[in-house]
Design a protein around this motif. Structure first.
Motif, mmCIF file in Angstrom:
data_model
loop_
_atom_site.group_PDB
_atom_site.id
_atom_site.type_symbol
_atom_site.label_atom_id
_atom_site.label_comp_id
_atom_site.label_asym_id
_atom_site.label_seq_id
_atom_site.Cartn_x
_atom_site.Cartn_y
_atom_site.Cartn_z
ATOM 1 N N MET A 24 0.482 -1.012 0.018
ATOM 2 C CA MET A 24 0.687 0.089 0.183
ATOM 3 C C MET A 24 0.534 1.405 0.369
ATOM 4 O O MET A 24 1.540 1.459 0.481
ATOM 5 C CB MET A 24 -1.400 -0.243 1.088
ATOM 6 N N LYS A 25 0.397 1.823 -0.489
ATOM 7 C CA LYS A 25 1.099 3.397 -1.056
ATOM 8 C C LYS A 25 0.610 4.047 0.337
ATOM 9 O O LYS A 25 -0.024 4.787 1.004
ATOM 10 C CB LYS A 25 0.933 4.402 -2.232
ATOM 11 N N LEU A 26 2.173 4.981 0.757
ATOM 12 C CA LEU A 26 1.580 5.383 2.134
ATOM 13 C C LEU A 26 2.586 7.080 2.097
ATOM 14 O O LEU A 26 3.748 6.686 1.200
ATOM 15 C CB LEU A 26 2.952 4.943 3.456
ATOM 16 N N SER A 27 2.415 7.750 2.580
ATOM 17 C CA SER A 27 2.301 9.416 2.144
ATOM 18 C C SER A 27 3.640 9.837 3.092
ATOM 19 O O SER A 27 3.625 8.862 4.317
ATOM 20 C CB SER A 27 1.274 10.052 2.766
ATOM 21 N N ASP A 28 4.561 11.119 3.083
ATOM 22 C CA ASP A 28 5.984 10.550 3.667
ATOM 23 C C ASP A 28 4.646 10.553 5.588
ATOM 24 O O ASP A 28 5.387 10.355 6.219
ATOM 25 C CB ASP A 28 6.301 12.300 3.532
ATOM 26 N N ARG A 29 3.977 11.479 5.711
ATOM 27 C CA ARG A 29 3.012 11.347 6.869
ATOM 28 C C ARG A 29 2.853 10.595 7.109
ATOM 29 O O ARG A 29 2.952 9.909 8.449
ATOM 30 C CB ARG A 29 1.782 12.896 6.842
ATOM 31 N N ASP A 30 1.874 9.083 6.840
ATOM 32 C CA ASP A 30 1.500 7.974 7.455
ATOM 33 C C ASP A 30 2.960 7.308 7.572
ATOM 34 O O ASP A 30 3.162 6.823 8.078
ATOM 35 C CB ASP A 30 0.745 7.362 5.836
ATOM 36 N N LYS A 31 4.332 7.295 6.729
ATOM 37 C CA LYS A 31 5.747 6.935 7.396
ATOM 38 C C LYS A 31 5.676 7.405 8.428
ATOM 39 O O LYS A 31 6.210 5.890 9.763
ATOM 40 C CB LYS A 31 6.587 6.307 6.002
ATOM 41 N N GLN A 32 5.344 8.671 8.937
ATOM 42 C CA GLN A 32 5.795 9.229 10.317
ATOM 43 C C GLN A 32 5.288 8.665 10.714
ATOM 44 O O GLN A 32 5.662 8.198 12.069
ATOM 45 C CB GLN A 32 5.698 10.676 10.179
ATOM 46 N N MET A 33 4.236 8.459 10.748
ATOM 47 C CA MET A 33 2.956 8.060 12.568
ATOM 48 C C MET A 33 3.675 5.993 12.345
ATOM 49 O O MET A 33 3.438 5.734 13.159
ATOM 50 C CB MET A 33 2.084 7.784 11.764
ATOM 51 N N LEU A 34 3.506 6.036 11.507
ATOM 52 C CA LEU A 34 3.798 4.560 11.301
ATOM 53 C C LEU A 34 5.692 4.089 12.002
ATOM 54 O O LEU A 34 5.463 3.182 12.710
ATOM 55 C CB LEU A 34 4.035 4.045 9.977
ATOM 56 N N ASN A 35 6.274 4.872 12.087
ATOM 57 C CA ASN A 35 7.959 4.894 12.460
ATOM 58 C C ASN A 35 7.690 5.574 13.817
ATOM 59 O O ASN A 35 8.916 5.383 14.376
ATOM 60 C CB ASN A 35 8.672 5.489 11.598
ATOM 61 N N GLU B 11 -4.254 -4.173 3.659
ATOM 62 C CA GLU B 11 -3.256 -4.658 2.986
ATOM 63 C C GLU B 11 -4.356 -5.784 3.288
ATOM 64 O O GLU B 11 -4.499 -6.738 2.140
ATOM 65 C CB GLU B 11 -2.024 -5.094 3.914
ATOM 66 N N ALA B 12 -5.226 -5.736 4.006
ATOM 67 C CA ALA B 12 -6.081 -7.430 4.510
ATOM 68 C C ALA B 12 -7.020 -7.459 3.139
ATOM 69 O O ALA B 12 -7.356 -7.913 2.654
ATOM 70 C CB ALA B 12 -6.967 -6.883 5.775
ATOM 71 N N PHE B 13 -7.954 -5.876 2.799
ATOM 72 C CA PHE B 13 -8.389 -5.273 1.608
ATOM 73 C C PHE B 13 -8.243 -4.683 0.388
ATOM 74 O O PHE B 13 -9.221 -4.593 -0.376
ATOM 75 C CB PHE B 13 -9.335 -4.944 2.616
ATOM 76 N N GLY B 14 -6.938 -4.779 0.321
ATOM 77 C CA GLY B 14 -6.202 -4.612 -1.175
ATOM 78 C C GLY B 14 -6.310 -3.629 -1.000
ATOM 79 O O GLY B 14 -6.305 -3.368 -2.387
ATOM 80 N N ALA B 15 -6.282 -2.059 -0.195
ATOM 81 C CA ALA B 15 -5.575 -0.858 -0.592
ATOM 82 C C ALA B 15 -5.254 -0.689 -1.259
ATOM 83 O O ALA B 15 -3.520 -0.773 -0.388
ATOM 84 C CB ALA B 15 -6.619 -0.152 0.799
ATOM 85 N N ASP B 16 -4.771 0.422 -2.088
ATOM 86 C CA ASP B 16 -3.346 0.966 -2.541
ATOM 87 C C ASP B 16 -2.859 2.009 -1.867
ATOM 88 O O ASP B 16 -2.087 2.810 -1.846
ATOM 89 C CB ASP B 16 -4.406 1.843 -4.320
ATOM 90 N N GLU B 17 -4.050 3.330 -0.705
ATOM 91 C CA GLU B 17 -3.728 3.723 -0.588
ATOM 92 C C GLU B 17 -4.497 4.063 0.904
ATOM 93 O O GLU B 17 -5.341 3.445 1.432
ATOM 94 C CB GLU B 17 -3.463 5.465 -0.821
ATOM 95 N N MET B 18 -3.797 5.347 1.656
ATOM 96 C CA MET B 18 -4.767 6.398 2.764
ATOM 97 C C MET B 18 -5.624 7.663 2.178
ATOM 98 O O MET B 18 -4.647 7.905 1.201
ATOM 99 C CB MET B 18 -3.756 6.192 4.142
ATOM 100 N N VAL B 19 -6.343 7.688 2.569
ATOM 101 C CA VAL B 19 -7.535 9.236 2.950
ATOM 102 C C VAL B 19 -7.175 9.906 4.236
ATOM 103 O O VAL B 19 -7.258 8.673 4.499
ATOM 104 C CB VAL B 19 -8.558 8.537 1.709
ATOM 105 N N LYS B 20 -7.206 11.105 3.743
ATOM 106 C CA LYS B 20 -7.697 11.954 5.051
ATOM 107 C C LYS B 20 -9.658 11.567 5.328
ATOM 108 O O LYS B 20 -10.252 11.576 4.698
ATOM 109 C CB LYS B 20 -7.723 13.060 4.568
ATOM 110 N N VAL B 21 -9.586 11.265 6.656
ATOM 111 C CA VAL B 21 -10.761 11.314 7.339
ATOM 112 C C VAL B 21 -11.330 12.301 7.791
ATOM 113 O O VAL B 21 -10.728 12.919 7.990
ATOM 114 C CB VAL B 21 -10.589 10.037 9.078
ATOM 115 N N ASP B 22 -12.128 13.039 7.740
ATOM 116 C CA ASP B 22 -13.289 14.050 8.474
ATOM 117 C C ASP B 22 -13.430 13.941 9.144
ATOM 118 O O ASP B 22 -14.625 15.150 9.978
ATOM 119 C CB ASP B 22 -13.823 14.449 6.811
#
Ligand code: F3S
Length: 429
Positions: free
Chosen positions: A1-12, A31-42
């Motif tokens: 899954m493609k993660l943004s730089d900010r996603d990676k910072q959170m994950l690290n 990953e379980a659902f085969g998602a390509d990326e994360m989206v912003k939640v409102d």
């Protein structure tokens, strides 16, 4: 899954341990659902009832509160099992109250607003077109997807909470354009449309709940495009979408001419209706059979009458107060009506609570009639009556009650007499 730089910072772990744990769970989910990326939640809407979340839920919320986690987006919460201001009326074990209070405290510390409501889309958490939602409530998510054009799966307790902690969610399910197209066309027969839109005061909540159930049972795991639906008020749409928890697997229904993504039937399919698409029709006979299938009590005597699933809005309380005028609930019958604190405040100011409770009925806030501890309060094997299909389907296991399904008019008659009159419905619904 493609993660943004900010996603990676959170994950690290660069934004703290709480955020890291939440993000690693969301990545696994994606990953379980085969998602390509994360989206912003409102916005988020969380399940907090201790009876459902259990001690594991309490521990999860307290653990994250102790780690000083903060909810990054507007976050509201679902109803709980009892009215926080009137919990002692039910003689419940003190543990109920103490554990619920601990969950509430943890969530308050993290920034949730304790709405205890399943109609947040009308006031505290109004979605916009295109918003990504992490909500647990089916009827609210169904409304948001189908009437507003927001996007939201019915999330779990954990995924919605972690979405609030990170502000992110994997792009899966009906967050994706390609998964929002209908797979079945359901035509509402003209007589059904006329019946549900002209039955009048005291009948619409049950009729719309019944129609929602029938749509849900036909479509089940396919997103439906509905043709021939009459114009409806917000409260009527809320009752229709109560089918989104116990019947439909996806919380999206294209009401052609109403849903923003479905101004026409062609548009619902992205411009072209697929050849050979499955088509069904809902007739009055089907609604009549559905209604009959819901009432299965072997005696006409009722013990409790429950209405408010989904929670009643102010105009619905006004309707109940008008229908109850000068009537008295028979002694020994529990007539319980459910709403949220905001609507309760309005009901008090407008004299509706007093008018309703003068009859002997009781109006509760915070409490969901399905999460309500019926076995402790009413005991096992009782007969209940309601105008909500969702309630019947979700509550069946709790104390094994048997049911009558009817309109508000029929429920109020049963409240006065203690007996549910099983109507003869040779014609119409
Ligand atoms: Fe609301 Fe409880 Fe029904 S949360 S929709 S009243 S099951």
């Amino acid at each position: 899954m493609k993660l943004s730089d900010r996603d990676k910072q959170m994950l690290n772990g660069m934004e703290g341990q709480a955020v890291q744990e939440a993000m690693s769970h969301l990545v696994a989910l994606g990953e379980a659902f085969g998602a390509d990326e994360m989206v912003k939640v409102d916005s988020c809407h969380l399940l907090i009832d201790w009876m459902l979340a259990g001690d594991a839920g309490l521990q999860l919320y307290e653990k994250f509160a102790n780690m000083k986690a903060k909810l990054r987006v507007h976050t509201t919460v679902e109803p709980i099992a009892f009215d926080l201001d009137r919990w002692d009326e039910f003689n419940l074990p003190g543990e109920f109250y103490e554990k619920q209070k601990s969950i509430n405290l943890a969530l308050k510390k993290m920034g949730a607003i304790l709405t205890c409501s399943c109609q947040i889309h009308f006031n505290h958490n109004q979605p916009k077109f295109g918003d990504n939602l992490a909500w647990t409530e089916g009827n609210a998510t169904g409304y948001a997807n189908s009437i507003v054009g927001a996007r939201g799966n019915r999330e779990s307790t954990i995924s919605s909470f972690f979405a609030g902690i990170t502000g992110r969610l994997p792009k899966y399910g009906i967050l994706c354009d390609e998964n929002r197209q209908p797979k079945i066309i359901i035509e509402i027969d003209r007589k059904v449309a006329d019946a549900v839109s002209t039955r009048g005061s005291g009948t619409t909540s049950s009729e719309l709940s019944l129609l929602g159930m029938t749509i849900g049972d036909i479509a089940f795991d396919k997103i439906p495009a509905i043709v021939g639906m009459p114009k409806m008020t917000n409260e009527e749409l809320k009752n229709l979408f109560s089918m989104c928890s116990p019947a439909l697997t996806a919380t999206l229904v294209h009401l052609v001419g109403i849903t923003p993504e479905a101004p026409s039937l062609d548009a619902a399919f992205g411009g072209k209706i697929p050849k050979g698409i499955e088509k069904k029709r809902i007739t009055l006979k089907m609604l009549q059979e559905a209604r009959e299938s819901l009432s299965q009590a072997s005696t006409t005597a009722v013990d409790a009458i429950l209405t408010g699933c989904p929670f009643k809005h102010i105009y619905e309380l006004q309707e109940i107060a008008d229908l109850l005028k000068d009537k008295k609930v028979k002694e020994g019958i529990d007539f319980l009506i459910f709403t949220d604190r905001s609507i309760m405040a309005q009901a008090k100011v407008n004299g509706l609570q007093e008018r309703i409770e003068r009859s002997g009925a009781r109006l509760y806030q915070d409490a969901c009639p399905v999460m309500f501890p019926h076995r402790l309060i009413h005991g096992p094997n009782k007969v209940f009556a309601t105008d909500s299909v969702k309630m019947i389907r979700l509550i069946r296991g709790a104390g094994k009650p048997s049911w009558y399904f009817g309109s508000l008019v029929e429920l109020i008659d049963a409240a006065q007499t203690g007996k549910f009159k099983v109507p003869l419905r040779k014609k119409g619904v």
